[in-house]
Design an enzyme around this catalytic site. Structure first.
Site, mmCIF file in Angstrom:
data_model
loop_
_atom_site.group_PDB
_atom_site.id
_atom_site.type_symbol
_atom_site.label_atom_id
_atom_site.label_comp_id
_atom_site.label_asym_id
_atom_site.label_seq_id
_atom_site.Cartn_x
_atom_site.Cartn_y
_atom_site.Cartn_z
ATOM 1 N N HIS A 1 -6.368 -5.272 -2.893
ATOM 2 C CA HIS A 1 -5.877 -4.871 -1.561
ATOM 3 C C HIS A 1 -6.699 -5.523 -0.453
ATOM 4 O O HIS A 1 -6.941 -4.915 0.599
ATOM 5 C CB HIS A 1 -5.911 -3.347 -1.395
ATOM 6 C CG HIS A 1 -5.022 -2.606 -2.349
ATOM 7 N ND1 HIS A 1 -3.727 -2.261 -2.064
ATOM 8 C CD2 HIS A 1 -5.246 -2.154 -3.608
ATOM 9 C CE1 HIS A 1 -3.185 -1.616 -3.094
ATOM 10 N NE2 HIS A 1 -4.091 -1.547 -4.057
ATOM 11 N N ASN B 1 0.882 3.782 -2.885
ATOM 12 C CA ASN B 1 1.544 2.477 -2.957
ATOM 13 C C ASN B 1 2.989 2.610 -2.516
ATOM 14 O O ASN B 1 3.487 3.723 -2.313
ATOM 15 C CB ASN B 1 1.508 1.947 -4.401
ATOM 16 C CG ASN B 1 0.163 1.324 -4.753
ATOM 17 O OD1 ASN B 1 -0.630 0.963 -3.883
ATOM 18 N ND2 ASN B 1 -0.081 1.185 -6.043
ATOM 19 N N HIS C 1 -10.501 6.836 -0.013
ATOM 20 C CA HIS C 1 -10.983 7.388 -1.283
ATOM 21 C C HIS C 1 -10.095 8.583 -1.658
ATOM 22 O O HIS C 1 -9.988 9.536 -0.885
ATOM 23 C CB HIS C 1 -12.435 7.845 -1.085
ATOM 24 C CG HIS C 1 -13.037 8.556 -2.267
ATOM 25 N ND1 HIS C 1 -12.638 8.318 -3.558
ATOM 26 C CD2 HIS C 1 -14.020 9.485 -2.337
ATOM 27 C CE1 HIS C 1 -13.346 9.088 -4.375
ATOM 28 N NE2 HIS C 1 -14.189 9.805 -3.657
HETATM 29 FE FE1 HDD Z 1 -6.867 1.508 -5.922
HETATM 30 C C1 HDD Z 1 -8.072 0.029 -3.154
HETATM 31 C C2 HDD Z 1 -3.964 2.341 -4.233
HETATM 32 C C3 HDD Z 1 -5.485 2.745 -8.819
HETATM 33 C C4 HDD Z 1 -9.797 1.043 -7.482
HETATM 34 N N1 HDD Z 1 -6.151 1.217 -4.069
HETATM 35 C C5 HDD Z 1 -6.813 0.596 -3.057
HETATM 36 C C6 HDD Z 1 -6.000 0.579 -1.879
HETATM 37 C C7 HDD Z 1 -4.834 1.222 -2.176
HETATM 38 C C8 HDD Z 1 -4.937 1.636 -3.554
HETATM 39 C C9 HDD Z 1 -3.665 1.475 -1.264
HETATM 40 C C10 HDD Z 1 -6.372 -0.063 -0.557
HETATM 41 C C11 HDD Z 1 -7.025 0.922 0.361
HETATM 42 C C12 HDD Z 1 -7.356 0.256 1.675
HETATM 43 O O1 HDD Z 1 -6.391 -0.101 2.383
HETATM 44 O O2 HDD Z 1 -8.524 0.105 1.959
HETATM 45 N N2 HDD Z 1 -5.055 2.300 -6.443
HETATM 46 C C13 HDD Z 1 -4.033 2.638 -5.580
HETATM 47 C C14 HDD Z 1 -3.038 3.387 -6.300
HETATM 48 C C15 HDD Z 1 -3.463 3.502 -7.588
HETATM 49 C C16 HDD Z 1 -4.738 2.827 -7.677
HETATM 50 C C17 HDD Z 1 -1.771 3.945 -5.684
HETATM 51 C C18 HDD Z 1 -2.813 4.185 -8.754
HETATM 52 C C19 HDD Z 1 -1.939 5.092 -8.653
HETATM 53 N N3 HDD Z 1 -7.509 1.808 -7.813
HETATM 54 C C20 HDD Z 1 -6.806 2.347 -8.850
HETATM 55 C C21 HDD Z 1 -7.661 2.479 -10.007
HETATM 56 C C22 HDD Z 1 -8.905 2.017 -9.628
HETATM 57 C C23 HDD Z 1 -8.778 1.586 -8.246
HETATM 58 C C24 HDD Z 1 -7.249 3.046 -11.342
HETATM 59 C C25 HDD Z 1 -10.188 1.919 -10.396
HETATM 60 C C26 HDD Z 1 -10.464 2.530 -11.471
HETATM 61 N N4 HDD Z 1 -8.599 0.622 -5.417
HETATM 62 C C27 HDD Z 1 -9.703 0.579 -6.211
HETATM 63 C C28 HDD Z 1 -10.908 -0.019 -5.535
HETATM 64 C C29 HDD Z 1 -10.363 -0.318 -4.103
HETATM 65 C C30 HDD Z 1 -8.899 0.101 -4.224
HETATM 66 C C31 HDD Z 1 -11.570 -1.118 -6.257
HETATM 67 C C32 HDD Z 1 -10.564 -1.735 -3.571
HETATM 68 C C33 HDD Z 1 -11.065 -1.561 -2.166
HETATM 69 C C34 HDD Z 1 -11.288 -0.140 -2.010
HETATM 70 O O3 HDD Z 1 -10.965 0.519 -3.159
HETATM 71 O O4 HDD Z 1 -11.691 0.412 -1.018
HETATM 72 O O5 HDD Z 1 -11.929 0.896 -5.526
#
Ligand code: HDD
Length: 708
Positions: free
Chosen positions: A76, A148, A340
């Site tokens: 993202h 999402n 978060h």
């Molecule tokens: Fe995630 C970012 C949505 C599963 C780890 N995620 C991130 C963002 C969105 C989502 C919208 C961007 C937020 C922003 O604009 O800053 N993610 C989802 C959805 C998931 C999902 C809807 C499943 C239903 N994500 C998911 C899993 C993991 C992560 C299973 C890790 C185990 N996601 C992250 C992250 C991010 C992230 C690496 C990257 C940047 C951040 O968090 O701030 O931690």
């Protein structure tokens, strides 16, 4: 020599950043506030001499610049944000004690939309899932809904997240392709992990290339828990429903947009807000009884690769979100915002969905690297609007000057403060972890059997689409797999498609020139759910873009009438002409036929299309309404390309006061769906009627963009 100060091109804007601790003033200073006389020349030993190490301003300026970038989000990374307000209807209070869901409560919020796979500088209109993350600054603390634009996810367990992300990212040897899923590693993963088939199907559908962030649904994906004031627990799924309906680009537009305007979605969002066409969504809930099995109609509510059709459990609306303010600083707001799923408020809790459980760890962890330490919640965009007294101390980038000497609990030296709920003067509603009964079970690395159904929802989704939408899905799979070098991977994915739908599999296999495999898994047939189709229903045109082609000969009254009618209908008019400058009524030309592409508007009005040729006489032949055959003097041939693209993209085209032969003269079918002749007063209403269904889908048959 001092550089002359140019005349300001616009009045100096006050510092709108709501940060009273950092007044900007108008004088140029060092970071320490010392006023500077010259920032254009280094301090040198004479005009031709070496630069002196003592130049503290030079060193400060360059050093700060060297550290301007922070690590981009691992997923993202590319996003666009906006501020707004959530107004609660009060209907959610029945099942949830959260204060922001009480009737009439208005809560400020910030939303960030994103693509998943691409880097920060990648293009907007790629085929991908879109992030839809909302930060509610409630009076009880921050609540983040990190969702999402699709209700299902690729994987069932967070431990697989690094794997799926590694597969969709560019290949590690050459770092290509950027922001694409059309490559071997992604389809290797998806074909080997059949749990990913349902989400892959959504991404291959039109949902993977949205027309606009304003026209996307949002989903919390997981099942969450809501707790009422009396302690009663319900299971819920969150839904955002856009006022403008759910619409997509066609593939040709997406490819054009990525070259002609890589900021397509970001620009669309900020332009709409600037124009006062504020994007709106309703927040809705699907509510389920918190029963022992935590499932509904055979769908395991803890499996994030499954969704529950609206036909089975209707969505109950609990409030409305309006986005009405663009960020004033991209870095400070959109880049530094930290979401978060564990940012919860009293009344909302998590479930045991194994994907959600892993996310609860990952998001704080990632911010520590991305934002340089554990104090990221003190950044203005992340700062709760509720008072914070957390006993967390020090660390990198600490900006609070904490009072007191006893940041531990209990204490007697700071008068026992801060108080837990029920202590001292603290009578506030606390966050309570729901006292869920945890079943006696055996520790192990396994999934429930209900997680093993990987195909039934992909099949249900595909079979619920309209014919042209199914055709788009077939084309998307054919394109993506066509870009895979490995025939083993293509054949393995065809095998998965055979389990989903035999016709889909055959259509893709035909394009790939591969044999059609038979199904190798028994799949449950579910009732179709037409609500997943984007083609049903009709929608308002508010904030949609109406292209109006005019020339420098078009009468002022014609332009005035069309623009006024477009504004009145709620459109954002976009004036196109052969060259720039102003039209007869004084309106500036927004795009010339050099800078415009068909992707920029949702429907097109052609009022006139002549080039002002130097020395050409404007006679009755060259006035608005007169048709010049292609090739004649004064005709701009670029209009033919614009019209053909617009036509192929199934958009409505209204010829204003043009003769019957107009469309044929320009190489299109003379009559046909969405090709309309109208007088000046009827032109805009004609476009409104045609745009209600987004596109003129009936222009082409199932076989795609080949005229009937
Ligand atoms: Fe995630 C970012 C949505 C599963 C780890 N995620 C991130 C963002 C969105 C989502 C919208 C961007 C937020 C922003 O604009 O800053 N993610 C989802 C959805 C998931 C999902 C809807 C499943 C239903 N994500 C998911 C899993 C993991 C992560 C299973 C890790 C185990 N996601 C992250 C992250 C991010 C992230 C690496 C990257 C940047 C951040 O968090 O701030 O931690």
């Amino acid at each position: 020599m001092t550089t002359p100060v140019p005349e300001p091109t616009q009045a100096r804007k006050p510092n709108t950043n709501a940060d009273p601790g950092h007044p900007q003033g108008t004088a140029l200073t060092t970071s320490q506030g010392a006023v500077l006389r010259d920032t254009d020349h280094s301090l040198k030993a004479g005009p031709r001499g070496p630069v002196l190490l003592q130049d503290h301003h030079l060193r400060e300026k360059i050093t700060h610049f060297d550290h301007e970038r922070i690590p981009e989000r691992v997923v993202h990374a590319r996003g666009a944000g906006a501020h707004g307000t959530f107004t609660s209807y009060g209907t959610g209070s029945r099942i949830c004690s959260a204060a922001f869901l009480a009737e009439g409560v208005k809560t400020p919020l910030f939303v960030r939309f994103s693509t998943v796979a691409g880097s920060r500088g990648s293009a907007d209109a790629v085929r991908d899932t879109r992030g839809f993350a909302t930060k509610f600054y409630t009076e009880e603390g921050v609540f983040d809904l990190v969702g999402n634009n699709m209700p299902v996810f690729f994987i069932q367990d967070a431990i697989k997240f690094p794997d799926v992300v590694h597969s969709v990212k560019p290949h590690p040897d050459l770092e290509i392709p950027q922001a694409q899923s059309a490559h071997d590693t992604f389809w290797d993963f998806v074909s080997l992990h059949t749990q990913a088939q349902a989400h892959a199907m959504w991404v291959m559908s039109d949902r993977g290339i949205p027309r606009s962030f304003r026209m996307m649904e949002g989903f919390g994906v997981h099942t969450f828990r809501m707790i009422a004031a009396d302690g009663q627990s319900s299971l819920v799924k969150f839904h955002w429903k856009p006022k403008l309906g759910v619409h997509s680009l066609v593939w040709e537009e997406a490819m054009l947009a990525n070259g002609a305007d890589p900021d397509f979605h970001r620009r669309d969002l900020s332009d709409a807000i600037k124009a006062g066409a504020f994007p709106e969504w309703e927040l809705g809930l699907q509510v389920f009884e918190d029963n022992e099995g935590q499932s509904f109609d055979g769908i395991d509510l803890l499996d994030p690769t499954k969704f529950v059709p609206e036909e089975l459990v209707p969505i109950q609306m609990v409030g409305k979100m309006v986005l009405d303010r663009n960020p004033s600083n991209y870095f400070a707001e959109t880049e530094q915002v930290a979401f978060h799923p564990g940012h919860l408020v009293p009344g909302i809790d998590v479930t045991n969905d194994p994907l959600l459980q892993g996310r609860l760890f990952s998001y704080i962890d990632t911010q520590i690297t991305r934002l340089g330490g554990p104090n990221f919640s003190q950044l203005p965009i992340n700062l709760p609007h509720a008072p914070v007294n957390d006993m967390l101390r020090d660390g990198m980038h600490q900006t609070y000057i904490h009072e007191g000497i006893a940041p531990y609990h209990p204490n007697s030296l700071d008068g026992g403060c801060p108080y837990q709920a029920g202590e001292g003067d603290n009578s506030k509603m606390p966050f309570i972890d729901f006292p869920e009964l945890v079943a006696e079970s055996v520790k192990g690395r396994s999934n429930p059997v209900s997680f093993d159904d990987h195909f039934s929802q992909a099949r249900m989704f595909y079979r619920s689409l309209q014919a042209h939408e199914r055709r788009h899905v077939q084309q998307a799979y054919s394109f993506e797999l066509g870009k895979c070098a490995s025939e083993v991977i293509r054949a393995r994915q065809l095998q998965a498609l055979a389990n989903i739908d035999v016709q889909l599999c055959a259509a893709v296999a035909r394009e790939l020139g591969l044999p059609v495999p038979g199904a190798d898994t028994e799949v449950v047939d579910r009732e179709p759910c037409p609500s997943v189709s984007q083609a049903l229903g009709s929608w308002p045109v508010d904030g949609r873009i109406l292209g109006i082609v005019a020339s420098h000969h078009t009468e002022a009254s014609v332009i005035e009438t069309l623009v006024a009618a477009a504004n009145h209908a709620g459109f954002q008019p976009l004036l196109l002409s052969s060259v720039g400058g102003s039209l007869a009524d004084g309106s500036p030309v927004d795009r010339t036929l050099l800078t415009a592409r068909s992707i920029e508007f949702d429907a097109l009005l052609i009022a006139d299309f002549l080039v002002p040729v130097a020395g050409a006489k404007v006679d009755s032949d060259t006035k608005a309404g007169a048709v010049r055959p292609p090739g004649a003097i004064g005709f701009d041939p670029r209009l033919v390309l614009l019209l053909q693209e617009t036509y192929r993209q199934s958009k409505a085209i209204v010829a204003v006061d043009q003769p019957e032969s107009f469309f044929q003269d320009l190489g299109l079918e003379g009559t046909g769906p969405g090709l309309v002749h109208a007088s000046v007063p009827d032109a805009v209403p004609g476009a409104v009627a045609l745009l209600a269904t987004h596109r003129v889908w009936e222009r082409f048959d199932e076989s795609g963009p080949v005229p009937k």
